[in-house]
Design a protein around this motif. Sequence first.
Motif, PDB file in Angstrom:
ATOM      1  N   ALA A  51       7.329 -10.827   0.618  1.00 36.64           N
ATOM      2  CA  ALA A  51       6.386  -9.708   0.728  1.00 36.64           C
ATOM      3  C   ALA A  51       5.326  -9.851  -0.351  1.00 36.64           C
ATOM      4  O   ALA A  51       5.653 -10.085  -1.503  1.00 36.64           O
ATOM      5  CB  ALA A  51       7.138  -8.397   0.563  1.00 36.64           C
ATOM      6  N   LEU A  52       4.064  -9.711   0.040  1.00 39.33           N
ATOM      7  CA  LEU A  52       3.003  -9.837  -0.957  1.00 39.33           C
ATOM      8  C   LEU A  52       2.448  -8.481  -1.374  1.00 39.33           C
ATOM      9  O   LEU A  52       1.996  -8.300  -2.481  1.00 39.33           O
ATOM     10  CB  LEU A  52       1.868 -10.703  -0.414  1.00 39.33           C
ATOM     11  CG  LEU A  52       2.223 -12.175  -0.245  1.00 39.33           C
ATOM     12  CD1 LEU A  52       1.036 -12.941   0.301  1.00 39.33           C
ATOM     13  CD2 LEU A  52       2.671 -12.780  -1.564  1.00 39.33           C
ATOM     14  N   GLY A  53       2.462  -7.523  -0.438  1.00 38.26           N
ATOM     15  CA  GLY A  53       1.905  -6.208  -0.766  1.00 38.26           C
ATOM     16  C   GLY A  53       2.885  -5.410  -1.597  1.00 38.26           C
ATOM     17  O   GLY A  53       4.038  -5.786  -1.755  1.00 38.26           O
ATOM     18  N   ALA A  54       2.389  -4.294  -2.124  1.00 39.83           N
ATOM     19  CA  ALA A  54       3.284  -3.415  -2.872  1.00 39.83           C
ATOM     20  C   ALA A  54       4.228  -2.738  -1.894  1.00 39.83           C
ATOM     21  O   ALA A  54       3.841  -2.374  -0.797  1.00 39.83           O
ATOM     22  CB  ALA A  54       2.465  -2.369  -3.604  1.00 39.83           C
ATOM     23  N   ALA A  55       5.476  -2.627  -2.286  1.00 42.35           N
ATOM     24  CA  ALA A  55       6.436  -1.978  -1.392  1.00 42.35           C
ATOM     25  C   ALA A  55       6.254  -0.466  -1.458  1.00 42.35           C
ATOM     26  O   ALA A  55       6.052   0.102  -2.520  1.00 42.35           O
ATOM     27  CB  ALA A  55       7.849  -2.355  -1.814  1.00 42.35           C
ATOM     28  N   ASP A  56       6.299   0.174  -0.287  1.00 34.11           N
ATOM     29  CA  ASP A  56       6.186   1.634  -0.222  1.00 34.11           C
ATOM     30  C   ASP A  56       7.571   2.208  -0.012  1.00 34.11           C
ATOM     31  O   ASP A  56       8.309   1.752   0.850  1.00 34.11           O
ATOM     32  CB  ASP A  56       5.343   2.051   0.990  1.00 34.11           C
ATOM     33  CG  ASP A  56       3.874   1.824   0.731  1.00 34.11           C
ATOM     34  OD1 ASP A  56       3.501   1.854  -0.449  1.00 34.11           O
ATOM     35  OD2 ASP A  56       3.133   1.614   1.698  1.00 34.11           O
ATOM     36  N   ALA A  57       7.881   3.222  -0.758  1.00 28.55           N
ATOM     37  CA  ALA A  57       9.186   3.851  -0.536  1.00 28.55           C
ATOM     38  C   ALA A  57       9.074   4.753   0.690  1.00 28.55           C
ATOM     39  O   ALA A  57       8.146   5.540   0.797  1.00 28.55           O
ATOM     40  CB  ALA A  57       9.579   4.665  -1.755  1.00 28.55           C
ATOM     41  N   ASP A  58       9.981   4.598   1.642  1.00 27.38           N
ATOM     42  CA  ASP A  58       9.938   5.475   2.808  1.00 27.38           C
ATOM     43  C   ASP A  58      10.685   6.769   2.491  1.00 27.38           C
ATOM     44  O   ASP A  58      11.167   6.986   1.379  1.00 27.38           O
ATOM     45  CB  ASP A  58      10.493   4.769   4.063  1.00 27.38           C
ATOM     46  CG  ASP A  58      11.957   4.414   3.935  1.00 27.38           C
ATOM     47  OD1 ASP A  58      12.615   4.966   3.042  1.00 27.38           O
ATOM     48  OD2 ASP A  58      12.433   3.600   4.731  1.00 27.38           O
TER      49      ASP A  58
END
Lengths: 436, 312
Positions: free
Chosen positions: B33-40
């Motif tokens: 994963a390259l983008g920032a991870a979003d917390a769901d």
Amino acid sequence: MSETDFDVVVVGAGPAGSCAALSLAKAGHSVLLVERGPFAGSKNMYGGVVYPRILDALIPNWWEEAPIQRWVTRRQTMVMTPTQSLTIDYRSDTWAKPPYNGATAYRPDFDFWLAGKAEAAGAQLICSTTVTGLLRDGHGRTIGVRTDRPDGDITARLVIACDGVNSFLAKEAGLYRRDVDANSFTLGVKETIALPTDVINERFGVRGREGADIEIIGCTGDVNGGGFIYTNLDTIGVGVVLKLSKLGAQRQRPEEIIANLKAHPSVAPLVEGGEVKEYSAHLIPEAGYDMIPTLAGDGLLIAGDAAGLCLAAGIWLEGVNFALASGMYAGDAAADALRSDDTSAAGLAGYRQRLERTFVLKDHAKLRHIPHLVLGDRLQQEYPQMVANIVERMFRVDNPRPKPGIRRILTQERRHAGIRWRDLAKDTWTAMRGFG
Amino acid sequence: MAATASSSGGHERLRTGARAVRAVIVTCQKWVALGAADADSAGHNAADQRFGGTSAADQAALEWALRLGAARSEAVTVIALGPDEASKALRDAAAAGADRLLRVDSSTSIDSVDVAAAITSALQSLGAADVSFIVCGDYSLDRGSGSVPAFLAAMLGMAMALGAVGIDLADGTDVEVLRRLDGGRRERLRLHDSGVISVEGSTATLRRASLSGVLASKAKQIEMHTPTRSIDHVARATTMSTYRPRARQLAPPVGGNPLARLHALTSATHRSTHGETVVLDPQMAARRIVEALTVWGYLDGESGPAADAPTR
Ligand SMILES: Cc1cc2nc3c(=O)[nH]c(=O)nc-3n(C[C@H](O)[C@H](O)[C@H](O)COP(=O)(O)OP(=O)(O)OC[C@H]3O[C@@H](n4cnc5c(N)ncnc54)[C@H](O)[C@@H]3O)c2cc1C
């Protein structure tokens, strides 16, 4: 049916394409949505405000899940000269509540979400695949598309071209008008500038998810056009829309024009300290009703910017809602045509009828002359100065001189700007007819 | 000169009883994963599937696996280790022509040794009596250490040829691998009928998937595997840090000529005085290398690894 044969192939997963695919998939048809970017929205840019009410029909309560940055509660129209500006500022609480009015959103988020809706309804989406041309039978009827993949032909009973402005497919099918040239388009360029959320809130007078939308006229120097500033959560979009022919003639660079806008005393405090994260550019079909092509051919429909349906009328720059609506109506008309097994141009006539019955062509027809007025030399070069001077004199306190009468100021400033009564009357009449 | 690397006939060579399954080529793909991870809403950090992918080396590995599969008439199985988003890498591989897809459910931030152990257990679960070749990329999109293929070869008891800059498939039986060595030298290894290969990204460009391949890949089944294998006996890294060569104090060079001083300081024109050719078994060779590096000042005697400890 082979695996590369569909009821409908939709080209382009922008707002128009995804809505067309969504409406057809809901009607139970096999739909393939083909997008050249690695994901829907990856190649798309715009100013920043969408008016998605038209989605009510396809996605009830869309506002609960759409990837919105801010709800526009504050709308300003600014008239600018190099040293002055006059702003009309409107703010509404109603626009901060469902079903809302305008919203700022990033296209890689919004388009991705919408294409996901089409997929969830049963449409197939393939990305990183460019449609390179139409497949046609011996009678010139469109029977599918060719893509840039090995064995890349896709056959379909109907193709809907939603491939955006300057559509190669519509051109290939001979649907564009002959008089469409560089004068029919503008170039839109935008900087996305990062600023902390609380700084944006403070500078633009908004709170929480509220947002501001500023449209500007008179900010593009010798190149006719307009400007805009939109707020996202932690970025702002600052951009200009420029008449292509003037841009070429004046030999000016678009980024210089944005730099001048950012340096204007009314704008500089808004952008100060921000970090430019992105610079993007895109063509806009600006000529409105007068450039709208033939909308259907045998086995082919065109929607959204591909059909020149973007509404660019000065205080309004709306393309996404026109793309959403025309895509949806193209899908509905296609479903009807498939049901009656007639996808000839005549069988697809329901598409234009739907557009004519609704805001899509009604607004375009009504505002037909506005794009020419707004991008004309008088409104661009002369009126902003005249208006700013009038307001300056109205509010200037020049004691011991008494206040001048407003009629006198109007007459003097009109003369000073070199505007003839005849032209002023003509432009007022055009504006009244369009906006009135 | 071509040397032959052969399987060590191994302690862990894949054998799943008497069940004979046709040979398979395996390629391992790491989705990053390259983008920032979003917390769901559930607090799970879902990586944004729009921004991520596999490295050019992993893609080259897939291409070589497909070529090998064609040359040897063997099925190609693709294994990706990672969360649900890694399925994207598997579907892309299926679109390009891979036959079987397997996702090992795991976080992508685990040690190379655990990755290799998980892949090994996945291969056993496949029921593959004989994996002929395993082709991996030399690096992942998050760079990595390139050590997974070596661990795999060790765990599976297979021969290995790592860091390939060129591959000659011939008829697919004897595969010749050109490796880059220090000092601009090259080594040519011949793998007979099986082995683990890791490739650099420049060795091949992944073919463009056909339209029907892309469409079919959407419905392709992805088998899931949850790793079970315990690998307690393997030495583990206790701290991870960027490698920085130890600074060495040098006396300032003397003399009136600045260029000569510069040469003296950088040893630019001096031939290396270090170097020896010895014939030793692997354990002794490793011990000798560590000793020599310590004597020559490249390893800090205190913080460097002990000469007889397994190194990573
Ligand atoms: C600077 C600027 C500011 C704007 N501001 C606003 C605004 O604030 N509000 C508003 O409502 N509108 C605005 N617009 C207009 C709006 O962006 C467009 O009207 C709208 O995007 C049109 O949608 P569409 O689906 O028709 O086309 P697009 O959004 O252009 O989508 C076309 C899709 O087709 C794909 N495609 C193209 N060719 C191929 C091919 N050959 N094969 C496969 N895929 C293909 C593209 O990658 C893209 O995804 C602005 C435009 C610009 C340029």
